[in-house]
Scaffold this motif. Structure first.
Motif, short mmCIF file in Angstrom:
data_model
loop_
_atom_site.label_atom_id
_atom_site.label_comp_id
_atom_site.label_asym_id
_atom_site.label_seq_id
_atom_site.Cartn_x
_atom_site.Cartn_y
_atom_site.Cartn_z
N PRO A 43 0.82 -1.21 0.00
CA PRO A 43 0.00 0.00 0.00
C PRO A 43 0.85 1.25 0.00
CG PRO A 43 0.10 -0.93 2.21
CD PRO A 43 0.82 -1.90 1.30
N GLY A 47 -4.08 4.74 0.49
CA GLY A 47 -4.72 3.51 0.07
C GLY A 47 -4.45 3.09 -1.35
N TRP A 102 -9.33 -2.87 -4.46
CA TRP A 102 -9.20 -1.73 -3.56
C TRP A 102 -9.88 -0.49 -4.16
CZ3 TRP A 102 -6.47 2.32 -5.70
CH2 TRP A 102 -5.50 2.01 -6.66
#
Length: 225
Positions: A43, A47, A102
């Motif tokens: 990461p 994010g 994500w």
């Protein structure tokens, strides 16, 4: 080294945004020297994940960045970074959704509307699509002309209020807000008008060409529009 970077990535998620940008820079530099590709799993700040399909990517700035618009156009053009920043800018705030799962909510991008660049070039009647190429020498993407002319598609120069750094595809990247993030090609260097869609890098490996969030790639994510 990998464990150290994991710890650094976790710290970036827990600290202030300016530290997150520092994490992005570290991960971007590390990934350029990482033949295993493992760095791309880590990461970054805010994010995001760092991805590159090239062994290394040169950094470019105002002194040597160029964006060409060519192919089936009446007026081919080459833009410097300063020239792009001198054009009217547009702003879009949407979630960023990666096809790997994500998501980064409410991410502001600023840059030049792709429609503005197309109108300046004078698209010829036989053009139906656009091929995008990148200065990593490897990545490419495509859009149909109607997709490219949406008001939420741009050549992005800023993200989250800051100039795009190298790890995030700077100094300029494509940003296609309603599609999965692989369509938003980093390190953009070429916009070529074509007669038909030419599949991009990941699409040659089976990803959907029309990558609408929540309506493609077998995923049911909430749309980003």
């Amino acid at each position: 080294m990998v464990l150290g970077m994991i710890g650094l990535g976790a710290a970036g998620l827990a600290t202030a945004p300016y530290l997150g940008r520092g994490v992005d820079a570290v991960l971007g530099a590390a990934a350029d020297k990482d033949p295993t590709g493992l760095t791309g799993l880590l990461p970054g700040g805010g994010g995001f994940r760092y991805y590159s399909v090239a062994a290394s990517v040169p950094e470019r700035g105002p002194e040597n960045y160029r964006l060409t618009v060519d192919g089936l156009v009446e007026r081919p053009a080459t833009y410097t970074l300063d020239a792009l920043r001198g054009l009217p800018q547009t702003r879009v705030v949407r979630d960023v959704q990666c096809v790997t799962g994500w998501r980064v909510p409410g991410t502001p991008f600023e840059g030049v509307s792709l429609t503005r660049l197309l109108d300046a070039a004078g698209v010829r009647p036989e053009a139906r699509a656009i091929r995008f190429t990148c200065f990593d020498g490897t990545y490419s993407e495509s859009l149909t002309l109607p997709q490219a002319r949406r008001d939420d598609v741009m050549v992005a120069l800023n993200m989250q209020g800051e100039p795009l750094n190298h790890a995030h595809g700077g100094p300029a990247r494509l940003y296609v807000a309603p599609m999965y993030f692989y369509k938003s090609a980093k390190w953009l260097s070429g916009i070529t008008l074509t007669r038909e869609v030419q599949t991009g890098y990941w699409e040659d490996f089976g990803y959907d060409v029309d990558a609408w969030v929540g309506k493609s790639n077998g995923r049911d994510d909430a749309p980003t529009v």
